[in-house]
Design an enzyme around this catalytic site. Structure first.
Site, short mmCIF file in Angstrom:
data_model
loop_
_atom_site.label_atom_id
_atom_site.label_comp_id
_atom_site.label_asym_id
_atom_site.label_seq_id
_atom_site.Cartn_x
_atom_site.Cartn_y
_atom_site.Cartn_z
N LYS A 30 13.28 -1.87 0.36
CA LYS A 30 12.25 -2.27 -0.61
C LYS A 30 12.81 -2.20 -2.02
O LYS A 30 13.53 -1.25 -2.36
CB LYS A 30 11.04 -1.34 -0.47
CG LYS A 30 9.84 -1.74 -1.34
CD LYS A 30 8.65 -0.80 -1.13
CE LYS A 30 7.41 -1.28 -1.86
NZ LYS A 30 6.25 -0.38 -1.66
N SER B 286 1.97 -2.83 -0.28
CA SER B 286 2.87 -3.51 -1.18
C SER B 286 4.25 -3.81 -0.60
O SER B 286 4.97 -4.64 -1.14
CB SER B 286 3.04 -2.68 -2.45
OG SER B 286 3.66 -1.43 -2.15
N SER C 226 1.01 1.47 1.78
CA SER C 226 1.95 0.35 1.64
C SER C 226 3.04 0.23 2.69
O SER C 226 3.77 -0.75 2.68
CB SER C 226 2.59 0.37 0.25
OG SER C 226 1.69 -0.16 -0.68
#
Ligand code: GLN
Length: 479
Positions: free
Chosen positions: A73, A148, A172
């Protein structure tokens, strides 16, 4: 079957058996990463990945993670590899150090192929708050992958990488895992170092794995946990994370959170969860209803605490210390114009909410009160775990929703995390595993346990995974 269809555990076994090389694995996955049909990646490090694969292939014995590719990420700092946290505020930013958890995985033989798309500074539930692009759900390109950490989830579902890292503040990791039909795990708060994770809400942020199997999730976490002198909130994980082998759940008591099975949960989601509760009973578990009344205040509590913490954490982005800067006549204007131009609307909304909640005169009324509710929630979870070993609920109240559906309505977007946020506030670990389909789209089952019960969670999730045998291959993905 292609190399990309193998789980990480299977890829490592193939490497050990001399059936493939790390370079071959990296090349196979890079081809898919570079094609990027679902727009999962923001940066690709093809050269670095190939160089590292050659290095590992030349070692006299392979490291524990063999030389298998991974996606990271973009909230996690990677030395010399552009790290933006999905924001224009960090466009082109090359960190000078690598996050501890990423470094540990690299040292263990994982190879970073690139950085995955995300909602700006991890604020969002659909990855549509990314300043760069939308990521598509591999199961239906007209729908969101969740967020997210949507890029990390989509890349694993699309078999561009066998596993990836996400961060979870209010859901997330778990929610995008649910929407993309894969496994996502949020560890106990403090189990994984946050050093090098670009902070959103520090008292909640945790890094954790995405994968297509529960065993892969456990293997990745095993190599990430443990105290880090660079993060004073990190803790030694007591004992070791073990690879799950359980094939039943006998002796386990599972509490079904009543408040998270009622209003607002889509009928198709509820039906899939109910079916998996019956599977748990078939596996020998005792399933009982349990009430966590404070969980209904989770969303309200979170949307005071998380913005408050983010308003403070994001103060460092002033156009001077990191990333680009907008020129102005004086320093104050430079701060204001840079922040006004380079932060997106959701980030600004949160900074304003948080600044308001922390203002003197309001502090007790908002932040102080939210902290009290959080304490109640922690106590309620502790009491629940005196009665049951695990808590079960849906991960997300709905399946993946269409792109654009909730972008105009922040509150509708916030509701995506109604089932995951209470667990985050309580600081306990939870895993989401795919448990079925609703209208052809994946449904995630969330299991939570007491602090440091990761092994119990992995074992239970593994037993359910074997019994359900969910096919993680999205329909459109060519074989
Ligand atoms: N969707 C939630 C939010 O926008 C959770 C995000 C997260 O876990 N990073 O705050």
């Amino acid at each position: 079957m292609s190399l990309r269809d193998l789980s990480a555990v299977e890829q490592i076994a193939a490497l050990e058996a001399g059936e493939t090389t790390s370079l071959e694995l990296v090349d196979a996955h890079l081809a898919a990463v570079e094609a990027d049909d679902v727009e999962a990646f923001l940066a690709i490090d093809a050269e670095g990945a190939r160089a590292r694969a050659r290095e590992i292939d030349a070692m006299p014995s392979r490291p524990a993670l063999g030389g298998v590719p991974i996606g990271i990420k973009d909230a996690l700092s990677t030395r010399d590899v552009v790290t933006t946290s999905g924001s224009r505020m960090l466009e082109g930013f090359r960190p000078v150090y690598t996050a501890t958890c990423v470094q540990r995985l690299q040292d263990a033989g994982a190879i970073v192929v690139g950085k995955t798309n995300m909602d700006e500074f991890a604020m969002g539930s659909s990855t549509e708050n990314s300043a760069y692009k939308n990521t598509l759900n591999p199961w239906d390109h007209g729908r969101v992958p969740g967020g997210s950490s949507g890029g990390s989830a989509a890349s694993v579902a699309q078999r561009q990488v066998p596993w990836s890292l996400g961060s979870d503040t209010g859901g997330s990791i778990r929610q995008p895992a649910a929407l993309c039909g894969i496994v996502g795990m949020k560890p106990t708060y403090g189990a994984v170092s946050r050093y090098g994770l670009i902070a959103f809400a520090s008292s909640l942020d945790q890094v954790g794995p995405f994968s297509r199997t529960v065993a892969d999730s456990a293997l990745l976490l095993k190599h990430m946990v443990g105290r880090d002198p660079m993060d004073s909130t990190s803790l030694d994980w007591p004992g070791e994370i073990a690879l799950p082998t359980a094939t039943d759940m006998s002796g386990l008591r599972v509490g079904v959170v009543e408040e998270l099975m009622g209003e607002g949960i889509e009928p198709g989601v509820k039906a899939a969860i109910e079916a998996s509760l019956r599977t748990m009973e078939d596996l020998g578990a005792t399933v009982v209803p349990i009430s966590l009344p404070t969980s209904l205040s989770g969303l309200a509590t979170y949307y005071v605490l998380a913005p408050a913490e983010c308003s403070s954490n994001l103060a460092r982005f002033d156009g001077i210390r990191y990333g680009p800067s907008v020129d102005a006549d004086n320093l104050l204007d430079q701060y204001e114009i840079t922040r006004g131009d380079l932060f997106g609307p959701e980030v600004k909304r949160r900074i304003m909410l948080g600044t308001f909640a922390l203002a003197s005169g309001y502090y007790d009324q908002y932040y102080g009160r939210a902290q009290k509710v959080r304490t109640l929630m922690v106590q309620e979870f502790a009491q629940a775990f005196e009665q049951v070993d695990l808590l079960a609920s849906p991960t997300s109240p709905s399946v993946a929703f269409p792109l654009g559906d909730r972008t105009a309505d922040p509150y509708a977007m916030y509701l995506a995390d109604v089932c995951t946020i209470p667990v985050s506030l309580a600081g306990v670990p939870a895993i989401s595993i795919p448990c079925g389909l609703s209208d052809g789209l994946p449904v995630g089952l969330q299991l939570a346990g007491p602090a440091f019960s990761e092994n119990r969670l992995f074992d239970a999730a593994h037993a359910i995974e074997q019994a359900i045998a969910f096919d993680t291959r999205p329909p459109g993905l060519a074989t």
